[in-house]
Design a protein around this motif. Sequence first.
Motif: not given
Length: 264
Positions: A100-117, A152-161
């Motif tokens: 919950e956002n303390s200023s607006t009282g509305r919910g906000r989405i938090i994306f969390k990292r799953l894994r990377s390769w 370039v070798t990338f590191k690709l980190g996955t989240y969820f939307s």
Amino acid sequence: MDDFDLSQALDNPLESDEKEVDSRCFDMTEVHSEIVKLDAGLDLVVSRNPYTMKGVATLLLAANRLKGPLTREGRELRDDELCQRIVDSVIETTIIETAENSSTGRGRIIFKRLRSWECNLTDDENKDIVCTTKDLKLESVTLKGGNGNHKVTFKLGTYFSPGVGQTVVLSIINHNLYISCTMNGNKAEMKLEKCSADQLKSITADGNMDRFLFYNKQRGMNGYMFESVMCSGWFISTSYEKENHPVEMCKVDTACRVFTFSIY
């Protein structure tokens, strides 16, 4: 793979409401009618343990996602790739949190990292991505002979939307440089920014850290498009004809730009 138990790929996602559930191996003769054929050499066995309705729904969704072709670029998947396909198909829950956002009282989405390769990207014109040493910018070029080490070798980190699919963060391996996208006037601009991995463990949709996030949209069998989360409708692209041309953000209807990449 014949003896692989789907439950081994999960952190107890099919948790029972009971305090204790008998998780020992069960008699295959008792569940013969509950074996789901997914593909050659890969079966899904459903046990009789009293799982929750949420657990059953998770299992059915996972089984449905696993019905896709178990091949990559015309060859059968290796055992480690099959295991990863199973893990990817059953990841669910606690990926997104709301606070919950303390200023607006509305919910906000938090994306969390799953894994990377680690991976490389090649566009539909078989051009690789390189990084200039002088100004640290990404360019697309056709590498020939023994020049493959310049890509370039990338590191690709996955989240969820939610409601759209997987989102990713792309960084250059062995550097703390991450691809970002922000609006500059009426045009989206791609940059390489320094950022720590700790700052990107979770990303809030109402902040400006989502400039590092891209929707990873599959196109065809092996193609992927990367759309900016912050700048909707803008995609990572390369030049259709020119060599050593900068990698830029463009709209999909932009002429002479390539938007589809292979990940390998």
